[in-house]
Design a protein around this motif. Sequence first.
Motif, mmCIF file in Angstrom:
data_model
loop_
_atom_site.group_PDB
_atom_site.id
_atom_site.type_symbol
_atom_site.label_atom_id
_atom_site.label_comp_id
_atom_site.label_asym_id
_atom_site.label_seq_id
_atom_site.Cartn_x
_atom_site.Cartn_y
_atom_site.Cartn_z
ATOM 1 N N VAL A 35 0.993 -1.415 -0.102
ATOM 2 C CA VAL A 35 0.116 0.025 -0.055
ATOM 3 C C VAL A 35 0.926 1.234 0.027
ATOM 4 N N SER A 36 0.406 2.298 -0.950
ATOM 5 C CA SER A 36 1.377 3.548 -0.870
ATOM 6 C C SER A 36 0.277 4.623 0.230
ATOM 7 N N TYR A 37 1.329 5.471 0.972
ATOM 8 C CA TYR A 37 0.461 6.184 1.846
ATOM 9 C C TYR A 37 0.988 7.513 1.541
ATOM 10 N N THR A 38 -0.106 8.394 1.233
ATOM 11 C CA THR A 38 0.423 9.693 1.074
ATOM 12 C C THR A 38 -0.023 10.830 2.296
ATOM 13 N N PRO A 39 0.785 11.452 3.252
ATOM 14 C CA PRO A 39 0.588 12.115 4.272
ATOM 15 C C PRO A 39 -0.425 13.531 4.088
ATOM 16 N N GLN A 45 3.160 13.979 19.466
ATOM 17 C CA GLN A 45 3.175 13.812 20.955
ATOM 18 C C GLN A 45 4.592 13.511 21.268
ATOM 19 N N VAL A 46 5.170 14.443 22.345
ATOM 20 C CA VAL A 46 6.487 14.210 22.613
ATOM 21 C C VAL A 46 6.527 13.341 23.957
ATOM 22 N N VAL A 47 7.445 12.358 23.935
ATOM 23 C CA VAL A 47 7.582 11.420 24.847
ATOM 24 C C VAL A 47 8.920 11.240 24.852
ATOM 25 N N ASN A 48 9.505 10.066 25.192
ATOM 26 C CA ASN A 48 11.059 9.993 25.150
ATOM 27 C C ASN A 48 11.452 9.646 23.832
ATOM 28 N N GLY A 49 11.256 10.815 22.981
ATOM 29 C CA GLY A 49 11.339 10.776 21.572
ATOM 30 C C GLY A 49 10.058 11.406 21.165
ATOM 31 N N THR A 50 9.525 11.133 19.626
ATOM 32 C CA THR A 50 8.386 11.814 19.545
ATOM 33 C C THR A 50 7.388 10.809 18.712
ATOM 34 N N ASN A 51 6.189 10.736 19.047
ATOM 35 C CA ASN A 51 5.137 10.214 18.403
ATOM 36 C C ASN A 51 4.340 10.768 17.387
ATOM 37 N N TYR A 52 4.238 10.130 16.309
ATOM 38 C CA TYR A 52 3.515 10.916 15.030
ATOM 39 C C TYR A 52 2.276 10.200 14.808
ATOM 40 N N ARG A 53 1.047 11.067 14.608
ATOM 41 C CA ARG A 53 -0.177 10.347 13.876
ATOM 42 C C ARG A 53 -0.178 11.055 12.431
ATOM 43 N N TYR A 54 -0.097 10.332 11.394
ATOM 44 C CA TYR A 54 -0.245 10.670 10.066
ATOM 45 C C TYR A 54 -1.674 10.505 9.621
ATOM 46 N N LYS A 55 -2.411 11.528 9.473
ATOM 47 C CA LYS A 55 -3.697 11.122 8.398
ATOM 48 C C LYS A 55 -3.181 11.117 7.031
ATOM 49 N N THR A 56 -3.692 10.158 6.358
ATOM 50 C CA THR A 56 -2.977 9.554 4.928
ATOM 51 C C THR A 56 -3.869 9.270 3.958
ATOM 52 N N ILE A 57 -3.701 9.477 2.645
ATOM 53 C CA ILE A 57 -4.696 8.644 1.753
ATOM 54 C C ILE A 57 -3.754 7.603 1.241
ATOM 55 N N ALA A 58 -4.572 6.203 1.230
ATOM 56 C CA ALA A 58 -3.905 5.054 0.992
ATOM 57 C C ALA A 58 -4.287 4.618 -0.220
ATOM 58 N N THR A 59 -3.222 4.021 -1.177
ATOM 59 C CA THR A 59 -3.967 3.329 -2.182
ATOM 60 C C THR A 59 -3.044 2.004 -2.682
ATOM 61 N N LEU A 60 -3.560 1.213 -3.206
ATOM 62 C CA LEU A 60 -3.046 0.091 -3.822
ATOM 63 C C LEU A 60 -2.464 0.302 -5.291
ATOM 64 N N GLN A 68 -8.806 6.067 3.482
ATOM 65 C CA GLN A 68 -8.018 7.257 4.514
ATOM 66 C C GLN A 68 -7.653 6.211 5.742
ATOM 67 N N ALA A 69 -6.296 6.399 6.063
ATOM 68 C CA ALA A 69 -5.704 5.627 6.958
ATOM 69 C C ALA A 69 -4.715 6.766 8.122
ATOM 70 N N ILE A 70 -4.540 6.017 9.165
ATOM 71 C CA ILE A 70 -3.621 6.633 10.255
ATOM 72 C C ILE A 70 -2.579 5.853 10.240
ATOM 73 N N VAL A 71 -1.248 6.361 9.962
ATOM 74 C CA VAL A 71 0.103 5.698 10.073
ATOM 75 C C VAL A 71 0.824 6.430 11.336
ATOM 76 N N ILE A 83 7.530 2.576 12.002
ATOM 77 C CA ILE A 83 6.038 2.452 12.084
ATOM 78 C C ILE A 83 5.771 1.482 13.261
ATOM 79 N N THR A 84 4.745 2.132 13.959
ATOM 80 C CA THR A 84 4.327 1.319 15.178
ATOM 81 C C THR A 84 2.814 0.756 14.912
ATOM 82 N N GLN A 85 2.137 1.537 13.968
ATOM 83 C CA GLN A 85 0.841 1.073 13.586
ATOM 84 C C GLN A 85 0.339 1.761 12.478
ATOM 85 N N ILE A 86 -0.897 0.910 11.795
ATOM 86 C CA ILE A 86 -1.579 1.539 10.736
ATOM 87 C C ILE A 86 -3.005 1.157 10.898
#
Length: 89
Positions: A35-39, A45-60, A68-71, A83-86
Motif C-alpha cells: 500500500v502507498s501512503y500519502t500524508p 506527541q512528545v515522549v522519550n522521542g516523538t510519536n507521530y499520527r499521520y492522516k494519510t490517503i492510502a492506495t494500492l 484514509q488511514a492513520i499511520v 512504523i508502530t501501527q497503521i
Amino acid sequence: MTAQEHLVGGWTPYHKLTPKDQEVFKAALKGFVGVSYTPEEVSTQVVNGTNYRYKTIATLPGSPSSWQAIVEIYAPINGDPHITQIHRI
C-alpha cells in the motif's frame, strides 16, 4: 499555543506537515512495499522521542480505489523512526 508547540505527553491538533514531519514519514516508510501512503496532516506527541499520527490517503498500486488511514510512527531521540501501527479510518 500553536500546533507547532509541544506539550509533553499531550497530542497537538492535526496540522500541515513541516519539512521535519515529511522527513520522518519518508524515513519510516523507506522500503515499505504494498500500500502507498500519502500524508496530509500530522499530530505529534512528545515522549522519550516523538510519536507521530499521520492522516494519510492510502492506495494500492494499479487500483483506482483509495481510503484514509492513520499511520503511527515513533521517532526515538537516538535512532531511526519506525512504523508502530497503521489503521484504516
